[in-house]
Enzyme design. Structure first.
Site, mmCIF file in Angstrom:
data_model
loop_
_atom_site.group_PDB
_atom_site.id
_atom_site.type_symbol
_atom_site.label_atom_id
_atom_site.label_comp_id
_atom_site.label_asym_id
_atom_site.label_seq_id
_atom_site.Cartn_x
_atom_site.Cartn_y
_atom_site.Cartn_z
ATOM 1 N N GLU A 10 -19.476 28.808 16.153
ATOM 2 C CA GLU A 10 -18.125 28.238 16.161
ATOM 3 C C GLU A 10 -18.186 26.988 15.287
ATOM 4 O OE1 GLU A 10 -14.646 26.168 18.746
ATOM 5 O OE2 GLU A 10 -15.913 27.550 19.880
ATOM 6 N N HIS A 12 -16.948 25.195 11.669
ATOM 7 C CA HIS A 12 -15.754 25.295 10.834
ATOM 8 C C HIS A 12 -15.909 24.629 9.475
ATOM 9 C CE1 HIS A 12 -14.058 26.766 14.508
ATOM 10 N NE2 HIS A 12 -14.296 25.627 15.128
ATOM 11 N N HIS A 163 -10.208 31.805 18.912
ATOM 12 C CA HIS A 163 -10.317 30.340 18.898
ATOM 13 C C HIS A 163 -9.022 29.711 19.379
ATOM 14 C CE1 HIS A 163 -10.528 26.291 17.041
ATOM 15 N NE2 HIS A 163 -11.806 26.407 17.324
ATOM 16 N N ASP A 283 -19.458 23.772 17.593
ATOM 17 C CA ASP A 283 -18.070 23.384 17.279
ATOM 18 C C ASP A 283 -18.059 22.272 16.236
ATOM 19 O OD1 ASP A 283 -15.337 23.365 17.197
ATOM 20 O OD2 ASP A 283 -15.035 22.883 19.309
#
Length: 320
Positions: A10, A12, A163, A283
């Site tokens: 996860e 980004h 998400h 994250d």
């Protein structure tokens, strides 16, 4: 201290031109913090790799930050932007093919186009699945029109990472409290509810091989498995499922630890779902890679379980 090999997914980035979709989210963040997030989202080759090396992260699967194409109201623009995102990401992965992989952006405004783009991204670009930033303009994916996407995911044997995103409209119970409408609380409620729509909408009965991934220790769902079974049995409202609700959570619905660095929560999730349903993630850049790595290295797990959570389960899911 020897580090356990880790895979994180996860994680980004920001493709050029996608900044416009994140403006509504960034307006609530201090300008200096937003600037630093922007720098880290745009970077793939430098800061990110350095943090991965320090944390023992061997592979990162990258995904476009939210809301991405889910924030685009025009269908044709969304389809075009998703393809542009995926081509850009593939070009960046090619610089470090042993360290990075990709999740496709999908324009769920047009499920047939999304299924076609998913197949292109997986079969031609080598992506490992897709990440979709929640509902698309208020449309949820239990709609039978989205079955074409679920069918394609099952056929390609790749997962979809669901998400968080903002509520399409603020529930009255959260009105007047922006501090709990987003990442602190509301996003988890919205995303868990979306996952339950898929479950009770029969998506996993129609596509038993489908795998959905939820971040943030499963958005709370692992800890409600017993109650879901109990209360659904009492109040089914005519809905029929092939299995108890809890049985889908841990088989069709898998989770990552992203953004929840709690040993107690990790132990509870593993106890509820089994060690093969829980996977490490960070994250990035919204959470600290250093904190996440220290959390999983110090977790009170036997080494076989730690290896599963850190990399073994992801290797199996993504056929690495």
């Amino acid at each position: 201290m020897n580090q356990t090999r880790k895979i994180a997914f996860e994680e980004h980035f920001m493709a050029p031109g996608f900044e416009r979709y994140s403006k509504a989210f960034l307006q609530f963040i201090a300008p200096e913090t937003a600037e630093e997030l922007g720098r880290r989202l745009a970077d793939i080759d430098s800061l990110r790799l350095q943090e991965m090396d320090r944390a023992g992260i061997a592979l990162t699967i990258l995904s476009q930050t939210g809301p991405g194409v889910q924030g685009e109201p025009d269908r044709a623009t969304a389809i075009r932007s998703a393809a542009q995102n995926n081509d850009y990401l593939a070009s960046r992965i090619a610089r470090h093919p042993t360290r990075f992989a990709g999740f496709a952006a999908l324009a769920m405004q047009d499920p047939k186009a999304a299924a076609t783009e998913l197949e292109r991204a997986v079969t031609q670009l080598g992506f490992k699945g897709a990440l979709v930033n929640g509902h698309t303009q208020g449309a949820y994916y239990d709609d039978p029109a989205c079955d074409v996407v679920w069918e394609r995911l099952q056929a390609l044997e790749v997962p979809l990472y669901l998400h968080p995103i903002d509520f399409p409209c603020i529930p009255q119970t959260l009105a007047g409290h922006p501090e709990i409408q987003g990442a602190a609380w509301g996003w988890g409620v919205e995303t868990a509810s979306h996952a339950l729509r898929l479950l009770f909408g029969g998506v996993f009965d129609r596509f038993p091989g489908l795998r959905i991934v939820l971040g943030h220790m499963g958005e709370g769902l692992p800890f409600q498995r017993w109650r879901l079974d109990s209360r659904f049995a009492a109040y089914p409202f005519g809905v029929q499922l092939q299995r108890r609700p809890s049985e889908y959570i841990g088989s069709n619905i898998l989770i990552t630890t992203s953004g929840v660095c709690s040993h107690a929560a990790l132990a509870g999730a593993i106890a509820e779902m089994g060690a093969e349903a829980v996977m490490f993630s960070v994250d990035y850049p919204y959470e600290s890679t250093e904190v996440a790595a220290a959390f999983i290295e110090s977790a009170p797990l036997d080494e076989a379980t730690r290896a599963l959570v850190c990399h073994g389960n992801a290797e199996r899911l993504f056929k690495l």
